[in-house]
Every structure is written in structure tokens, then in C-alpha cells.
Design a protein around this motif. Structure first.
Motif, short mmCIF file in Angstrom:
data_model
loop_
_atom_site.label_atom_id
_atom_site.label_comp_id
_atom_site.label_asym_id
_atom_site.label_seq_id
_atom_site.Cartn_x
_atom_site.Cartn_y
_atom_site.Cartn_z
N TYR A 152 123.32 -56.81 52.63
CA TYR A 152 124.42 -57.29 51.79
C TYR A 152 124.22 -56.85 50.34
CZ TYR A 152 127.34 -60.63 49.20
OH TYR A 152 128.25 -61.21 48.34
N LEU A 153 123.02 -57.00 49.83
CA LEU A 153 122.72 -56.59 48.45
C LEU A 153 122.85 -55.08 48.29
CD1 LEU A 153 119.59 -58.84 47.75
CD2 LEU A 153 121.88 -59.14 46.80
N GLY A 154 122.41 -54.33 49.31
CA GLY A 154 122.51 -52.89 49.25
C GLY A 154 123.95 -52.38 49.24
N HIS B 299 121.59 -49.83 43.68
CA HIS B 299 120.16 -49.79 43.96
C HIS B 299 119.59 -51.20 43.81
CE1 HIS B 299 116.24 -47.93 44.45
NE2 HIS B 299 115.79 -48.71 43.47
N VAL B 300 118.79 -51.60 44.79
CA VAL B 300 118.17 -52.93 44.78
C VAL B 300 116.67 -52.75 44.58
CG1 VAL B 300 117.79 -55.06 46.07
CG2 VAL B 300 119.94 -53.80 46.36
N CYS B 301 116.16 -53.26 43.47
CA CYS B 301 114.75 -53.14 43.12
C CYS B 301 114.06 -54.46 43.47
CB CYS B 301 114.58 -52.83 41.65
SG CYS B 301 115.67 -51.52 41.05
N CYS B 302 113.13 -54.40 44.38
CA CYS B 302 112.47 -55.62 44.86
C CYS B 302 111.02 -55.65 44.37
CB CYS B 302 112.48 -55.66 46.39
SG CYS B 302 114.08 -55.37 47.15
N TYR B 303 110.64 -56.79 43.80
CA TYR B 303 109.27 -56.99 43.32
C TYR B 303 108.77 -58.31 43.88
CZ TYR B 303 110.43 -53.28 40.08
OH TYR B 303 110.82 -52.07 39.55
N SER B 304 107.65 -58.25 44.59
CA SER B 304 107.12 -59.45 45.23
C SER B 304 105.79 -59.83 44.61
CB SER B 304 106.93 -59.20 46.73
OG SER B 304 106.32 -60.33 47.35
N LEU C 128 112.80 -53.77 56.64
CA LEU C 128 113.80 -52.81 56.17
C LEU C 128 113.53 -51.39 56.67
CD1 LEU C 128 114.21 -53.95 52.45
CD2 LEU C 128 115.77 -54.38 54.34
N GLY C 129 112.28 -51.09 56.99
CA GLY C 129 111.95 -49.74 57.42
C GLY C 129 111.79 -48.81 56.23
N ASN C 130 111.32 -47.61 56.48
CA ASN C 130 110.98 -46.69 55.40
C ASN C 130 112.09 -45.70 55.04
OD1 ASN C 130 108.38 -47.74 55.09
ND2 ASN C 130 107.62 -46.52 56.81
N ARG C 131 113.15 -45.61 55.85
CA ARG C 131 114.12 -44.54 55.64
C ARG C 131 114.83 -44.65 54.29
NH1 ARG C 131 118.80 -43.43 59.99
NH2 ARG C 131 119.96 -44.91 58.73
N ASN C 132 115.23 -45.86 53.89
CA ASN C 132 115.95 -46.05 52.63
C ASN C 132 115.16 -46.88 51.64
OD1 ASN C 132 118.39 -44.65 53.35
ND2 ASN C 132 118.81 -46.35 54.74
N LEU C 133 113.84 -46.94 51.82
CA LEU C 133 113.00 -47.81 51.00
C LEU C 133 111.91 -46.98 50.34
CD1 LEU C 133 112.14 -50.75 50.22
CD2 LEU C 133 110.68 -50.71 52.24
N TYR C 134 111.82 -47.10 49.01
CA TYR C 134 110.78 -46.39 48.27
C TYR C 134 109.67 -47.35 47.87
CZ TYR C 134 108.37 -43.59 44.79
OH TYR C 134 107.40 -42.92 44.09
N LEU D 223 117.02 -43.60 46.67
CA LEU D 223 117.08 -44.44 47.87
C LEU D 223 117.74 -45.77 47.54
CD1 LEU D 223 113.50 -43.74 49.29
CD2 LEU D 223 115.64 -42.70 49.99
N ASN D 224 118.16 -46.48 48.58
CA ASN D 224 118.87 -47.74 48.38
C ASN D 224 117.98 -48.84 47.81
OD1 ASN D 224 120.24 -46.54 51.19
ND2 ASN D 224 121.69 -47.29 49.66
N TYR D 225 116.73 -48.84 48.24
CA TYR D 225 115.84 -49.94 47.88
C TYR D 225 114.50 -49.38 47.37
CZ TYR D 225 119.00 -52.34 51.13
OH TYR D 225 120.11 -52.81 51.78
N SER D 226 113.92 -50.10 46.43
CA SER D 226 112.52 -49.86 46.08
C SER D 226 111.80 -51.20 46.16
CB SER D 226 112.39 -49.27 44.67
OG SER D 226 112.94 -50.14 43.70
N PHE D 227 110.54 -51.14 46.55
CA PHE D 227 109.80 -52.39 46.77
C PHE D 227 108.37 -52.22 46.32
CE2 PHE D 227 107.63 -55.85 48.62
CZ PHE D 227 108.57 -56.83 48.88
N TYR D 228 107.88 -53.22 45.55
CA TYR D 228 106.50 -53.21 45.08
C TYR D 228 105.90 -54.62 45.19
CZ TYR D 228 108.30 -48.99 42.82
OH TYR D 228 108.90 -47.80 42.58
N ASN D 229 104.63 -54.67 45.57
CA ASN D 229 103.86 -55.91 45.51
C ASN D 229 103.11 -55.92 44.19
OD1 ASN D 229 103.95 -55.21 48.65
ND2 ASN D 229 103.67 -57.41 48.44
#
Length: 327
Positions: free
Chosen positions: A101-103, A108-113, A124-130, A149-155
Motif C-alpha cells: 500500500y505504501l509503495g 519510494h518508501v525508506c524503511c529504518y528499523s 518483501l523479497g529482494n527484487r524491489n528492495l535495496y 527501487l521501490n523500497y530501501s531498508f536498513y537496520n
């Protein structure tokens, strides 16, 4: 391990950890690491004796063993939680639907955990996730690629899947497909101030937190976090308690003077007004112009709705897709 009075400090506390499988392990790590780094004389252990309620002497080797055990307990607990979420179809599906939904809504949805798991990355899988990781598990961050890519994600505070590996004549932080590899390298290399032993483990906590954040691996996600905060239109937090000073300072510094929308989802159901959460939030956002907070309200919000807090908890928010329109 030094044995006195038929006891060992390490064994006694490890037994407590095994029985309870609970407790603030991060606090234990902070105390142990501080003692290892700065205390060398037996008399210096009096404070630690008081913290652990141990009535006999011990040496520094006991602390290394206990330190490793705390890390192992954290890894076990986080991994068990990750497996539980992924095996719970309702939660897993709702998480995927929410980020889809956010995508669809944002370019671009930037996710920080601040968690140590990698639940979202795997859902989410790796295809659209950096995530900045190449096929060999080496981190190769590239600012220009993030936006492709649609999403980026960092811990931001690390992950149970990180470990230390000796490559090309130096130690590097690498990514593994299984968390158990972290244990083999949890006590690692020298770093930080001259003569100060910096223990490596795959999560950011303890009295050397700032030094770890400046590590090549961790500094890029924080730089990206600052850049995204300075450009974004909406800041969404899910389950964040606003207890982390350096994250709070970044949110305050890079969003306070701009017309940013804030959407916060509380971790659990509860009233916001008069709570410690409200006090921490006001210190970050810097205003108190909010509507009245009654028990039957689902939201606690600023009068202009620039900030809205859903206060029924993460699980209820995920289960009610009609609420997602506030994002």
C-alpha cells in the motif's frame, strides 16, 4: 574461569539467563562492556558485584563468557520472534499488504528499523528492495541506486545476521543467511580510542554505541536516514517508543522546521495523554497543541492533524486496513 567458594560468577548468571530467557540483556551488555574496557583491578568489580548481586569474587574472563552468553540469548530470542511472525499468516500477510500500500502511494518508501530482525526484508523479497548487500554478503552502499527501487531498508542498530569476517587483510562486517554465524565472531577486534578494546557483536548497544555507529557499515544507513528525513513529506513510526536519543535528535533536527506529516503507531493499546510516551514525543516534535485524549478515541492528534497517533497498538493497526488511509 576463576572458581571461588565452589561457584563461578559466569555459571551462576548464565543459569539465571537460561531459566528466565528474559531480562534486559542490552543493559547487561552495557555494564559488562564498561567493566571490561575500563576496569582492570579486582577492587573495580565491586560495582558489578552489586549489579549482579554476586557475593563472591570473579575475574575478567568470567565477564567475557557472560558477555557472549548475553549476545547468544538476544540472538535466540530475536530469531524465535522472527520465526513466529513469519509463521503467523495474518501478521505476515498484513505486513506485506501494508508496505505494498505504501509503495503504491509513495514513489519510494525508506524503511529504518531499530529491531535486530530482518522480517520485512524477507517478507518483501529482494527484487524491489535495496539493502546495500551484494550476492556474496558484502555491503556495497550506493546512494544513486537507492532511488531506483521501490523500497530501501536498513537496520540502524544492526542485525542478528551480521558477523565479522577477515577479508583482504582486514576485518569486515558481512551479512549471513543464518544468525548462528554471529556467535563465532562476537568478540572481535580492536577499535575506538587508543588502547580501548572494542568488542564486536552484530547489534548496536552498550557504552560504545556511538563508536559503532561511526563504523563504515553503520554510518551509511545513518547518513541515508538524515538525507531521507531532510527530504521526506511523511514520517511514519511503527511501535517506536522514542527512547533512542540519537534517533530522536535526527528526527527533531531534520523535520522540525519543515511542514512534515507525522504518523505514529504505538506499540500497544494505551492512552497517550499524561504518559511518558507523550513527554518524550513533545521533546522530539516540540509542540503541545493537541486535541483532548479520551479513552474511547483511537487517535491522539495535533489540532491541524499534521501529527496523528494511532494508540491502539501495532497489531490492531495492521488488522484494520481502513486505518491505513491516514498514512
Amino acid at each position: 574461569m576463576k572458581i571461588l567458594q565452589s561457584h563461578t560468577m559466569g555459571k551462576e548468571i548464565i543459569n539465571r539467563l537460561e531459566v528466565s530467557k528474559s531480562g534486559n540483556f542490552e543493559y547487561l551488555l552495557s555494564v559488562i562492556e564498561a567493566v571490561i574496557s575500563y576496569s582492570t583491578q579486582p577492587s573495580d568489580f565491586q560495582f558489578t558485584n552489586k549489579i549482579f548481586k554476586i557475593n563472591f569474587d570473579f575475574d575478567v574472563n568470567d565477564l567475557y563468557i557472560l558477555y557472549q552468553k548475553c549476545i547468544d540469548c538476544i540472538i535466540d530470542l530475536v530469531y524465535a520472534y522472527e520465526l513466529k511472525v513469519k509463521s503467523t499468516d495474518c501478521i505476515a500477510n498484513n505486513l506485506k499488504l501494508l508496505f505494498h500500500y505504501l509503495g503504491e502511494k509513495y514513489s519510494h518508501v525508506c524503511c529504518y528499523s531499530l529491531n535486530y530482525d530482518e522480517i520485512l526484508q524477507r517478507l518483501l523479497g529482494n527484487r524491489n528492495l535495496y539493502c546495500g548487500i551484494d550476492k556474496d554478503g558484502i555491503f556495497d552502499y550506493n546512494f544513486s541506486r537507492i532511488r531506483t527501487l521501490n523500497y530501501s531498508f536498513y537496520n540502524l542498530h544492526g542485525s542478528i545476521y551480521l558477523h565479522y569476517e577477515y577479508r583482504n587483510g582486514q576485518y569486515e562486517i558481512t551479512h549471513s543467511s543464518i544468525p548462528t554465524s554471529c556467535r563465532q565472531s562476537a568478540i572481535g577486534t580492536y577499535g575506538g580510542n587508543p588502547g580501548e578494546y572494542l568488542l564486536f557483536f552484530p547489534i548496536i548497544t552498550g557504552h560504545n554505541k556511538t563508536q559503532r555507529i561511526l563504523n563504515k557499515h553503520f554510518s551509511f544507513p545513518f547518513s541515508s536516514f538524515e538525507e531521507d528525513l531532510s527530504e521526506c513529506n511523511t514520517v511514519l513510526t511503527i511501535g517506536y517508543s522514542f527512547n533512542d536519543p540519537h534517533v530522536n535528535s535526527q528526527i527533531r533536527q531534520y523535520t522540525h522546521s519543515r511542514n512534515v506529516n507525522y504518523r505514529f503507531i504505538t506499540r500497544e493499546d494505551g492512552r497517550v495523554s499524561g504518559s511518558s510516551f507523550e513527554w518524550r514525543l513533545i521533546n522530539v516534535i516540540g509542540t503541545s497543541q493537541y486535541t483532548s485524549d479520551t479513552e474511547h478515541d483511537d487517535f491522539f492528534e495535533w489540532k491541524n492533524r499534521r501529527m496523528q497517533i494511532y494508540k491502539r497498538g501495532v497489531e490492531c493497526f495492521l488488522n484494520n486496513q481502513s486505518l491505513w488511509q491516514i498514512l
